[in-house]
Design a protein around this motif. Structure first.
Motif, short mmCIF file in Angstrom:
data_model
loop_
_atom_site.label_atom_id
_atom_site.label_comp_id
_atom_site.label_asym_id
_atom_site.label_seq_id
_atom_site.Cartn_x
_atom_site.Cartn_y
_atom_site.Cartn_z
N LEU A 175 0.86 -1.19 0.00
CA LEU A 175 0.00 0.00 0.00
C LEU A 175 0.89 1.23 0.00
CD1 LEU A 175 -2.76 1.42 0.21
CD2 LEU A 175 -2.56 1.22 2.72
N SER A 176 0.68 2.10 -0.99
CA SER A 176 1.50 3.32 -1.12
C SER A 176 0.58 4.53 -1.26
CB SER A 176 2.42 3.23 -2.33
OG SER A 176 3.26 2.10 -2.25
N PHE A 177 1.03 5.65 -0.66
CA PHE A 177 0.32 6.92 -0.80
C PHE A 177 1.22 7.84 -1.62
CE2 PHE A 177 -1.27 5.05 3.12
CZ PHE A 177 -2.65 5.11 2.91
N VAL A 178 0.76 8.17 -2.83
CA VAL A 178 1.63 8.86 -3.78
C VAL A 178 1.23 10.31 -3.99
CG1 VAL A 178 2.19 6.72 -4.97
CG2 VAL A 178 0.20 8.05 -5.71
N GLY A 179 0.21 10.77 -3.28
CA GLY A 179 -0.17 12.17 -3.38
C GLY A 179 -0.95 12.50 -4.64
N PHE A 180 -1.06 13.81 -4.89
CA PHE A 180 -1.85 14.30 -6.02
C PHE A 180 -0.91 14.66 -7.17
CE2 PHE A 180 -4.51 14.73 -2.37
CZ PHE A 180 -5.79 14.53 -2.83
N PRO A 181 -1.42 14.74 -8.41
CA PRO A 181 -2.82 14.68 -8.82
C PRO A 181 -3.34 13.25 -8.91
CG PRO A 181 -1.45 15.05 -10.74
CD PRO A 181 -0.53 15.08 -9.56
N GLN A 182 -4.66 13.11 -8.93
CA GLN A 182 -5.27 11.79 -8.97
C GLN A 182 -5.00 11.08 -10.30
OE1 GLN A 182 -9.23 13.09 -8.14
NE2 GLN A 182 -9.01 12.88 -5.93
N GLN A 183 -4.77 11.86 -11.37
CA GLN A 183 -4.47 11.28 -12.67
C GLN A 183 -3.24 10.38 -12.59
OE1 GLN A 183 -6.04 11.50 -15.61
NE2 GLN A 183 -4.52 10.20 -16.59
N LYS A 184 -2.32 10.71 -11.67
CA LYS A 184 -1.10 9.93 -11.54
C LYS A 184 -1.39 8.50 -11.13
CE LYS A 184 1.46 11.20 -8.13
NZ LYS A 184 2.41 11.98 -7.31
N CYS A 202 -16.03 8.73 -9.90
CA CYS A 202 -16.09 9.59 -11.09
C CYS A 202 -14.73 10.04 -11.60
CB CYS A 202 -16.96 10.83 -10.86
SG CYS A 202 -18.69 10.45 -10.53
N VAL A 203 -13.62 9.74 -10.89
CA VAL A 203 -12.30 10.14 -11.39
C VAL A 203 -12.00 9.42 -12.70
CG1 VAL A 203 -9.82 10.06 -10.93
CG2 VAL A 203 -11.39 10.75 -9.13
N LEU A 204 -12.27 8.09 -12.76
CA LEU A 204 -12.01 7.33 -13.98
C LEU A 204 -12.90 7.82 -15.11
CD1 LEU A 204 -10.68 5.05 -15.53
CD2 LEU A 204 -12.40 3.47 -14.58
N GLU A 205 -14.18 7.99 -14.85
CA GLU A 205 -15.11 8.43 -15.90
C GLU A 205 -14.70 9.79 -16.46
OE1 GLU A 205 -15.88 7.04 -13.11
OE2 GLU A 205 -17.43 5.52 -13.35
N ASN A 206 -14.29 10.72 -15.58
CA ASN A 206 -13.87 12.03 -16.06
C ASN A 206 -12.60 11.95 -16.89
OD1 ASN A 206 -16.02 13.29 -14.80
ND2 ASN A 206 -14.89 13.70 -12.91
N ALA A 207 -11.66 11.06 -16.49
CA ALA A 207 -10.42 10.91 -17.25
C ALA A 207 -10.70 10.32 -18.63
CB ALA A 207 -9.45 10.02 -16.49
N VAL A 208 -11.63 9.37 -18.73
CA VAL A 208 -11.99 8.79 -20.03
C VAL A 208 -12.68 9.83 -20.89
CG1 VAL A 208 -13.46 7.06 -21.15
CG2 VAL A 208 -12.14 6.44 -19.13
N LYS A 209 -13.55 10.64 -20.26
CA LYS A 209 -14.28 11.67 -20.99
C LYS A 209 -13.32 12.71 -21.57
CE LYS A 209 -18.10 14.93 -20.41
NZ LYS A 209 -19.11 15.48 -19.44
N LYS A 210 -12.25 13.04 -20.84
CA LYS A 210 -11.27 14.01 -21.33
C LYS A 210 -10.29 13.40 -22.32
CE LYS A 210 -11.29 16.80 -17.10
NZ LYS A 210 -10.48 17.28 -15.95
N GLY A 211 -10.27 12.06 -22.43
CA GLY A 211 -9.35 11.41 -23.33
C GLY A 211 -8.00 11.13 -22.73
N ASP A 212 -7.86 11.27 -21.40
CA ASP A 212 -6.58 11.00 -20.75
C ASP A 212 -6.32 9.51 -20.60
OD1 ASP A 212 -6.26 13.72 -20.48
OD2 ASP A 212 -7.15 13.79 -18.47
N ILE A 213 -7.39 8.71 -20.55
CA ILE A 213 -7.27 7.27 -20.40
C ILE A 213 -8.12 6.60 -21.46
CG2 ILE A 213 -7.76 5.30 -18.87
CD1 ILE A 213 -5.36 6.88 -17.96
#
Length: 592
Positions: A175-184, A202-213
Motif C-alpha cells: 500500500l502506497s500513498f503517492v499524493g496528487f494529482p489523482q491522474q497519476k 467519477c475520477v475514472l469516468e472524467n479521465a476517459v471523458k477528457k481522453g486521458d485514459i
C-alpha cells in the motif's frame, strides 16, 4: 458655514483614547476567515473556491478571506478558534462537530446530481484484464492511494474494508500513498506499477471523458448498485462537502451567509468554477458518524499490555527528562533572582519614561490653551480697540465743546479718557503675554497627516466614512503639533458640514510643487455662502451654535507663522457650483 474650533478638551479625550479607537476600528474591518481543507496545492484549492467566497463577500458587503489549509493546519486553526467558517468533507465536518462543537449549515450538491446524500464514494480502479470479484482478492494486490486522510478515496474504502474485517495497512500486498494529482494513480495502474488504485468516484469516468485514459483500459471493480448515481462506486455513497460555522461565529452572520449560498445558480461562475450545482440544507449524516466510528475503532485496537510494553521505554526517557528538568529548574530559579533585579531597574526606568511622556502631554495641552487664549486676546483686542478709540474721540470732542467754567465736567471727561487708555494698555499687555512662539523642527508632513487621520478614526467611524488619502513624502521645517491642530480643525469642520449628507466624501492630498508643499482638503458638505466665504478668516464670525469663531483664524495664524498660505473656495465643476468646500494650504520647503 463658518468653521469653529471645538473645545480642546474633546481633542484631548480623542488623543488619550486613540489607541482604543484604532483597535476597535481594526476589529471592525478584520476579514471573516473561511478555512477550506486542501490535499492538493493551496493555489488550486483557492482557485476553485475563491469565486464562491467572493460572491458571499459581495452579497454581505463584508471582507472575507479564504485560507487553504492542510489537515494538520486545519485542526490547529479550528482548535485555536481562528476561523469563522469551514468548507470540509463530510467526515472532517462530523469529526469537528464531535470534538469542537462546529455546526453544519449547508451541504454541497455536485454537478449533475440531485441527491446530496449520495455525492461521493470510493472507486477501486484496476486494469481491464485484472479479476477482482471479492474483498479477499485484494490481499494479493499492490494498492495506491493519494493520502490516508483523503475522504473521497482512502477513508471511505477503509471503512468498507473494516466492515469486511480487513485492514488495508496489513491485508494489501503493498500500500502506497503517492499524493496528487489523482491522474497519476490511473497512470500507475495502467503502466502495471500498481494493481489497484483507491480513488474518489467519477475520477475514472472524467479521465476517459477528457481522453486521458483509453475507454477500455481500466475498470471499476467490487461495484455496488447506485441507481441515482451517474458513476460506478465500490462503496457506500456519502455527502461530500459541507459548509460549517464555528461556535463563536455570530448566528446572524451565519444566516446571511446561508442566504447568499442558497441563491447561487448552477450557471453562475461560482458554481461552474467550484464544480457544483448548488447548496442545500444540511442532510442526514448519521451514516457518516458510523463511518467515523469504524475508522476510530480500526485499526487501533486497545491492548493495554502492548501499550504498557511500548510505553515503558518512553517512561524511562520521561523520568530522565524530569530529572534534567528539575536540575534546570534550580538553575532557572537562580537566574530569576538575578534577572528580577535587572527587571526592577528596567521598571524604574520605564516609570521615569512614562512620567516624562505625561509631562510632554501636559505641555502639549498647555500650549493649546495658551494658543487659544492668545487668539482670543487678539480677537478681543481687535474688536474692542475700535469702540474704545471711538469713546476716546467722542469724549475729547465733548471736552472741546465745554466752556472754561465747566471745570468739574472737563475733569470727569479727562478721567474717562484715562480709563480708556488704561483699558487699551491692559488688552495690549494681555495679548503680548499670551503669545506663544512655535517650536520648529525637521519633520515629515505626510507622517503628520497620517497621525491626524489616526487621531480622527473614531469620528470617521461615526460618520461611516473612509477618507481618500493620497500623499507624497515631504520633509520640511515646521511645528508638527501646531500643524496637526490645523488639520484636525479643518477635518472636523468638514465632518460637521457633511453631517446631513447621505454619502459623505472627504479627500485629502499632499503633493510637492516646486519648493512648496500643497495640502488639499475637499469635502461634499454644505459649502459656504459668498459672504461667509469672504469672512471665513475673521475672528468671532461663526454660524455654529455656541461657537467662538476662532477656529479658522487660529489656523490662518499658524500657517502664516510657517510662512505659508491658506485659502478656501467652494467646489465647482465646469463652471457650475457643486456641494462642498475645498481648503488649500501651501507651505514652503526650505533647502537644507
Amino acid at each position: 458655514m463658518i468653521a469653529k474650533l471645538r473645545p480642546l478638551a474633546t481633542i484631548g479625550c480623542l488623543i488619550l483614547s486613540s489607541f482604543h479607537a484604532c483597535y476597535s476600528y481594526a476589529q471592525q474591518v478584520e476579514p471573516i476567515r473561511v478555512g477550506v481543507l486542501a490535499f492538493t496545492h493551496p493555489d488550486n484549492v483557492a482557485k476553485r473556491w475563491q469565486p464562491t467566497i467572493d460572491r458571499i463577500a459581495v452579497d454581505l458587503n463584508k471582507p472575507f478571506e479564504l485560507i487553504a489549509l492542510t489537515p494538520s493546519e486545519l485542526d490547529s486553526k479550528v482548535a485555536q478558534g481562528k476561523l469563522d467558517f469551514l468548507i470540509t468533507n463530510a467526515l472532517t465536518g462530523v469529526s469537528y462537530k464531535k470534538d469542537y462543537g462546529t455546526t453544519s449549515l449547508l451541504t454541497l450538491v455536485p454537478q449533475g446530481n440531485n441527491q446530496p446524500t449520495q455525492a461521493v464514494g470510493s472507486a477501486l480502479v484496476t486494469r481491464s484484464e485484472q479479476q477482482v470479484n471479492s474483498f479477499s482478492d485484494l490481499k494479493s494486490l499492490r494498492a495506491v492511494s493519494t493520502d490516508k486522510q483523503a475522504f473521497g478515496g482512502f477513508q471511505i474504502f477503509a471503512g468498507e474494508m473494516a466492515h469486511n474485517d480487513l485492514n488495508p495497512f496489513n491485508d494489501f500486498k503493498a500500500l502506497s500513498f503517492v499524493g496528487f494529482p489523482q491522474q497519476k494513480l490511473l497512470s500507475l495502474v495502467a503502466n502495471g506499477k500498481a494493481d489497484i488504485a483507491i480513488l474518489p468516484t467519477c475520477v475514472l469516468e472524467n479521465a476517459v471523458k477528457k481522453g486521458d485514459i483509453a475507454a477500455n483500459s481500466l475498470k471499476v471493480v467490487l461495484t455496488k448498485a447506485a441507481p441515482t448515481f451517474h458513476c460506478k462506486t465500490s462503496s457506500e455513497l456519502y455527502p461530500y462537502y459541507s459548509f460549517s460555522k464555528l461556535g463563536k461565529t455570530d448566528h446572524r452572520l451565519a444566516t446571511d451567509v446561508i442566504r447568499s449560498l442558497l441563491t447561487i445558480e448552477p450557471t453562475e461562475p461560482a458554481a461552474v468554477i467550484g464544480r457544483y450545482d448548488s447548496w442545500s440544507a444540511t442532510v442526514n449524516d448519521s451514516h457518516v458518524f458510523k463511518l467515523l466510528k469504524q475508522l476510530q475503532q480500526w485499526p487501533f485496537v486497545t491492548n493495554w499490555t502492548t501499550i504498557f510494553r511500548s510505553a515503558l521505554p518512553w517512561a524511562v526517557v520521561i523520568a530522565i527528562f524530569l530529572l534534567l528538568g528539575y536540575i534546570h529548574h534550580l538553575r532557572v530559579k537562580r537566574l530569576v533572582v538575578l534577572r528580577t533585579r535587572d527587571l526592577q531597574s528596567e521598571i524604574q526606568q520605564h516609570t521615569q519614561t512614562q512620567r516624562a511622556l505625561l509631562e510632554q502631554t501636559k505641555q502639549f495641552y498647555k500650549a493649546q490653551r495658551v494658543l487659544l487664549t492668545g487668539e482670543m486676546a487678539s480677537g478681543i483686542a481687535h474688536e474692542l480697540n475700535q469702540p474704545l478709540a471711538g469713546i476716546r474721540y467722542l469724549t475729547q470732542g465733548c471736552i472741546y465743546r465745554l466752556s472754561d467754567e465747566q471745570t468739574e465736567l472737563k475733569e470727569a471727561m479727562n478721567k474717562a479718557i484715562q480709563q480708556v487708555d488704561r483699558a487699551q494698555s491692559t488688552i495690549k499687555r494681555f495679548r503680548h503675554f499670551c503669545q506663544q512662539p512655535s517650536v520648529m523642527s525637521e519633520c515629515y508632513l505626510n507622517q503628520v497627516l497620517e497621525d491626524t487621520l489616526s487621531l480622527m478614526a473614531a469620528e470617521f467611524m461615526r460618520m461611516q466614512l473612509t477618507p481618500e488619502f493620497k500623499c507624497e513624502t515631504v520633509e520640511l521645517t515646521a511645528d508638527p503639533s501646531l500643524l496637526q491642530q490645523v488639520f484636525v480643525n479643518i477635518i472636523r469642520n468638514a465632518l460637521d458640514a457633511m453631517s446631513q449628507c447621505p454619502a459623505p466624501n472627504l479627500s485629502i492630498s499632499l503633493s510637492k510643487q516646486a519648493q512648496h508643499a500643497v495640502i488639499v482638503f475637499k469635502d461634499n458638505g454644505t459649502g459656504l455662502s459668498e459672504t461667509a466665504l469672504e469672512r471665513l478668516f475673521f475672528p468671532f464670525e461663526t454660524s455654529k451654535e455656541n461657537g467662538l469663531g476662532l477656529g479658522m483664524i487660529i489656523c490662518k495664524r499658524i500657517i502664516e507663522e510657517h510662512s505659508g498660505e491658506i485659502v478656501a473656495a467652494n467646489n465647482h465643476v465646469d463652471g457650475s457650483r457643486v456641494p462642498g468646500l475645498t481648503i488649500t494650504i501651501t507651505l514652503p520647503i526650505k533647502e537644507s
